[in-house]
Design a protein around this motif. Structure first.
Motif, PDB file in Angstrom:
ATOM      1  N   ALA A  78       0.829  -1.204   0.000  1.00 29.40           N
ATOM      2  CA  ALA A  78       0.000   0.000   0.000  1.00 29.40           C
ATOM      3  C   ALA A  78       0.866   1.259   0.000  1.00 29.40           C
ATOM      4  O   ALA A  78       0.613   2.210  -0.755  1.00 29.40           O
ATOM      5  CB  ALA A  78      -0.927  -0.011   1.211  1.00 29.40           C
ATOM      6  N   SER A 128      -4.326   6.697 -10.520  1.00 29.08           N
ATOM      7  CA  SER A 128      -4.794   5.986  -9.333  1.00 29.08           C
ATOM      8  C   SER A 128      -5.222   4.568  -9.688  1.00 29.08           C
ATOM      9  O   SER A 128      -4.907   3.611  -8.968  1.00 29.08           O
ATOM     10  CB  SER A 128      -5.960   6.747  -8.702  1.00 29.08           C
ATOM     11  N   THR A 129      -5.904   4.421 -10.811  1.00 20.63           N
ATOM     12  CA  THR A 129      -6.364   3.101 -11.245  1.00 20.63           C
ATOM     13  C   THR A 129      -5.189   2.180 -11.546  1.00 20.63           C
ATOM     14  O   THR A 129      -5.198   1.003 -11.181  1.00 20.63           O
ATOM     15  CB  THR A 129      -7.256   3.241 -12.488  1.00 20.63           C
ATOM     16  N   TYR A 174      -9.381   3.119  -4.596  1.00 26.27           N
ATOM     17  CA  TYR A 174      -8.769   4.003  -5.588  1.00 26.27           C
ATOM     18  C   TYR A 174      -9.830   4.908  -6.209  1.00 26.27           C
ATOM     19  O   TYR A 174     -11.039   4.742  -5.974  1.00 26.27           O
ATOM     20  CB  TYR A 174      -8.063   3.182  -6.672  1.00 26.27           C
ATOM     21  N   ARG A 232      -2.078   2.408 -10.344  1.00 20.02           N
ATOM     22  CA  ARG A 232      -1.376   2.055  -9.112  1.00 20.02           C
ATOM     23  C   ARG A 232      -2.162   1.001  -8.315  1.00 20.02           C
ATOM     24  O   ARG A 232      -1.584   0.089  -7.729  1.00 20.02           O
ATOM     25  CB  ARG A 232      -1.159   3.307  -8.260  1.00 20.02           C
ATOM     26  N   ALA A 233      -3.482   1.127  -8.315  1.00 23.74           N
ATOM     27  CA  ALA A 233      -4.319   0.149  -7.617  1.00 23.74           C
ATOM     28  C   ALA A 233      -4.195  -1.232  -8.256  1.00 23.74           C
ATOM     29  O   ALA A 233      -4.109  -2.249  -7.550  1.00 23.74           O
ATOM     30  CB  ALA A 233      -5.776   0.606  -7.628  1.00 23.74           C
ATOM     31  N   VAL A 280      -8.319  -2.791  -1.900  1.00 22.35           N
ATOM     32  CA  VAL A 280      -7.609  -1.682  -2.529  1.00 22.35           C
ATOM     33  C   VAL A 280      -8.611  -0.595  -2.894  1.00 22.35           C
ATOM     34  O   VAL A 280      -9.537  -0.830  -3.667  1.00 22.35           O
ATOM     35  CB  VAL A 280      -6.841  -2.152  -3.781  1.00 22.35           C
ATOM     36  N   HIS A 312       2.794   1.809  -3.447  1.00 24.34           N
ATOM     37  CA  HIS A 312       1.979   2.254  -4.585  1.00 24.34           C
ATOM     38  C   HIS A 312       1.076   3.432  -4.248  1.00 24.34           C
ATOM     39  O   HIS A 312       0.257   3.840  -5.066  1.00 24.34           O
ATOM     40  CB  HIS A 312       1.155   1.080  -5.109  1.00 24.34           C
ATOM     41  N   ARG A 313       1.203   3.944  -3.015  1.00 26.60           N
ATOM     42  CA  ARG A 313       0.442   5.118  -2.592  1.00 26.60           C
ATOM     43  C   ARG A 313      -1.060   4.920  -2.774  1.00 26.60           C
ATOM     44  O   ARG A 313      -1.760   5.758  -3.335  1.00 26.60           O
ATOM     45  CB  ARG A 313       0.923   6.360  -3.350  1.00 26.60           C
ATOM     46  N   VAL A 314      -1.533   3.782  -2.281  1.00 22.73           N
ATOM     47  CA  VAL A 314      -2.965   3.492  -2.269  1.00 22.73           C
ATOM     48  C   VAL A 314      -3.363   3.060  -0.862  1.00 22.73           C
ATOM     49  O   VAL A 314      -2.531   2.566  -0.093  1.00 22.73           O
ATOM     50  CB  VAL A 314      -3.353   2.389  -3.279  1.00 22.73           C
ATOM     51  N   GLU A 315      -4.623   3.246  -0.543  1.00 22.03           N
ATOM     52  CA  GLU A 315      -5.131   2.785   0.741  1.00 22.03           C
ATOM     53  C   GLU A 315      -5.598   1.341   0.591  1.00 22.03           C
ATOM     54  O   GLU A 315      -6.315   1.011  -0.354  1.00 22.03           O
ATOM     55  CB  GLU A 315      -6.303   3.669   1.191  1.00 22.03           C
TER      56      GLU A 315
END
Length: 454
Positions: free
Chosen positions: A356, A387-388, A380, A390-391, A378, A359-362
């Motif tokens: 997480a 964002s998509t 996004y 990276r998710a 994930v 890739h800078r995602v929650e």
């Protein structure tokens, strides 16, 4: 309307076949909302096995793809509609009959999990498999994915309760497998083949499920931690010699998502929370909870709390159950279902957190922690291509992490279409080839749920 479809409509009762695009729209997707969903030629909603056979014979004759569907609560795109195929929705086949003497429930696939539980409870019996979506998921879908749930750490998963199945094959042949017998090893174990097959091999039209005496009263232990790794290490330690009836984990992000969605008084500052239950008989329950509490305290819980109040205990379990709905409110989601051998649960949990961050995602994570089955979700922004992307990378890396730890890309949700690309990495070419041979033997035209799993 094509003449062949008219012939199917003529063979089935009025209003069994839906062809209006607006009416078909809700049947195109399951809960995964797979963007690749096609527009079906028709939706067929049979009310009995004979109508399923009629549909499959027609589909086989005309080489039309068929996607079996239960309640549409699947999380992996397993019932995503195929362009110009049929969606075979079993939601009108809802019969549930309990025989208390045999301790069985004879059920049709459209019956909801909760309906089976209620019918069993009227006779002082219990059907244990309990997915978080038990109030909305169908038994047919549970059978198709070999669903688990919160209590499976002690009581097992769907396949452990299946005594018999009726299955309609791609060419319309109906198989009757097993019966109301606790022991039966005559012939190959075909029931086990169809449970978890995700609609690739046949359409389940009836099941005989084993019931057990009602679950004893439970005590609940809630443990609060500063971080998820310590919580996961507690799970490993407590499950060495004890078998609780529930061991659920929520991380900080999932706790706060639930509180945002429905205020339940959960500790927003907690790095992680464990919800543990024991249903051991009599005084053994309090002794077991006491040992579990001591383990949590020793490993590093910030706070522990015990209650014998069933309603209070269920409140915490409900907080865990609504996590998926709560996290959905935070954005678009890619929902994982990865598991690993229990001793490496801490490595899986911390590895997900590292993915997480990278890739800078929650990635809020909840888990059926007692059996090593985690649900990293994930989150996004679907309107943002970066964002998509990276998710998607994070989603793939979570599965690779699980495989590297000797785990699985899916513990209970199924492969469906969303995880299909990762399956060969887990199974290897030899197992994939054998799986395809089995598929070809039972469905030589490949009309059952094409594009899923294999």
């Amino acid at each position: 309307m094509d003449a062949p479809l008219e012939s199917l409509i003529a063979q089935l009762p009025e209003k069994t076949v839906i062809t209006d695009p607006v009416s078909m729209e809700p049947y195109r997707y399951d809960w995964a909302h797979d963007e690749t969903a096609g527009m079906p030629l028709a939706v067929v909603r049979p009310t009995d096995a004979d109508q399923v056979q009629t549909t499959m014979r027609w589909a086989s004759e005309h080489r039309v793809p068929v996607v079996p569907r239960g309640a549409g609560s699947g999380l992996s795109g397993g019932s995503t509609a195929v362009e110009q195929g049929l969606v075979l929705s079993l939601d009108r086949m809802r019969s549930v009959e309990v025989d208390p003497n045999l301790r069985i429930a004879v059920v049709e696939p459209g019956a909801l999990n909760v309906e089976v539980k209620r019918a069993a409870a009227e006779h002082g019996l219990w059907y244990p498999p309990d997915p978080s979506s038990y109030e909305m998921c169908s038994i047919g879908g549970n059978l198709a994915t070999n669903a688990g749930g919160l209590c499976c750490v002690k009581y097992g998963v769907t396949t452990d309760y299946v005594l018999a199945l009726d299955v309609v094959l791609a060419d319309g042949t109906k198989l009757q497998l097993g019966g109301p017998r606790l022991k039966d090893v005559a012939g190959l174990s075909l029931i086990k083949l169809f449970v978890g097959s995700e609609g690739l091999l046949g359409v389940i039209t009836r099941g005989i499920l084993r019931l057990i005496p009602a679950q004893p009263s439970r005590s609940t232990l809630v443990a609060i931690y500063d971080d998820v790794e310590t919580a996961a290490r507690s799970v490993v330690e407590m499950c060495r010699n004890i078998r609780p009836s529930m061991v659920e984990l929520m991380d900080n992000a999932s706790i706060n998502a639930v509180e945002d969605y429905r205020a339940m008084g959960l500790d927003r500052s907690a790095g992680a929370m464990l919800i543990i239950q024991s249903d051991a008989p009599g005084e053994s329950c309090s002794r077991e909870i006491s040992v579990l509490q001591q383990i949590c305290d020793t490993v590093g819980a910030r706070e522990t709390f015990v209650t014998d109040d069933p309603e209070e205990g269920e409140m915490f379990a409900e907080g865990r159950r609504v996590a998926f709905h709560a996290i959905e409110k935070r954005g678009s989601i890619m929902l994982e279902d990865v598991g690993a051998p229990l001793p490496v649960l801490p490595e899986l949990i911390t590895g997900i957190a590292a993915i997480a961050a990278r890739h800078r995602v929650e990635i809020p994570t909840v888990a059926h922690a007692g059996d090593g089955n985690t649900h990293p979700i994930v989150v996004y922004d679907a309107s943002d291509p970066d964002s998509t992307e990276r998710a998607a990378r994070a989603f793939a890396e979570v599965m690779s992490l699980a495989i590297s730890l000797g785990g699985t890309i899916t513990g209970e949700h199924g492969v469906g279409r969303l995880k299909k690309a990762a399956l060969p990495d887990q199974l290897g070419p030899e197992v994939m080839e054998v799986s395809r041979r089995i598929k070809a033997a039972l469905d030589p035209q490949g009309i059952l749920n094409p594009g899923a799993v294999l």
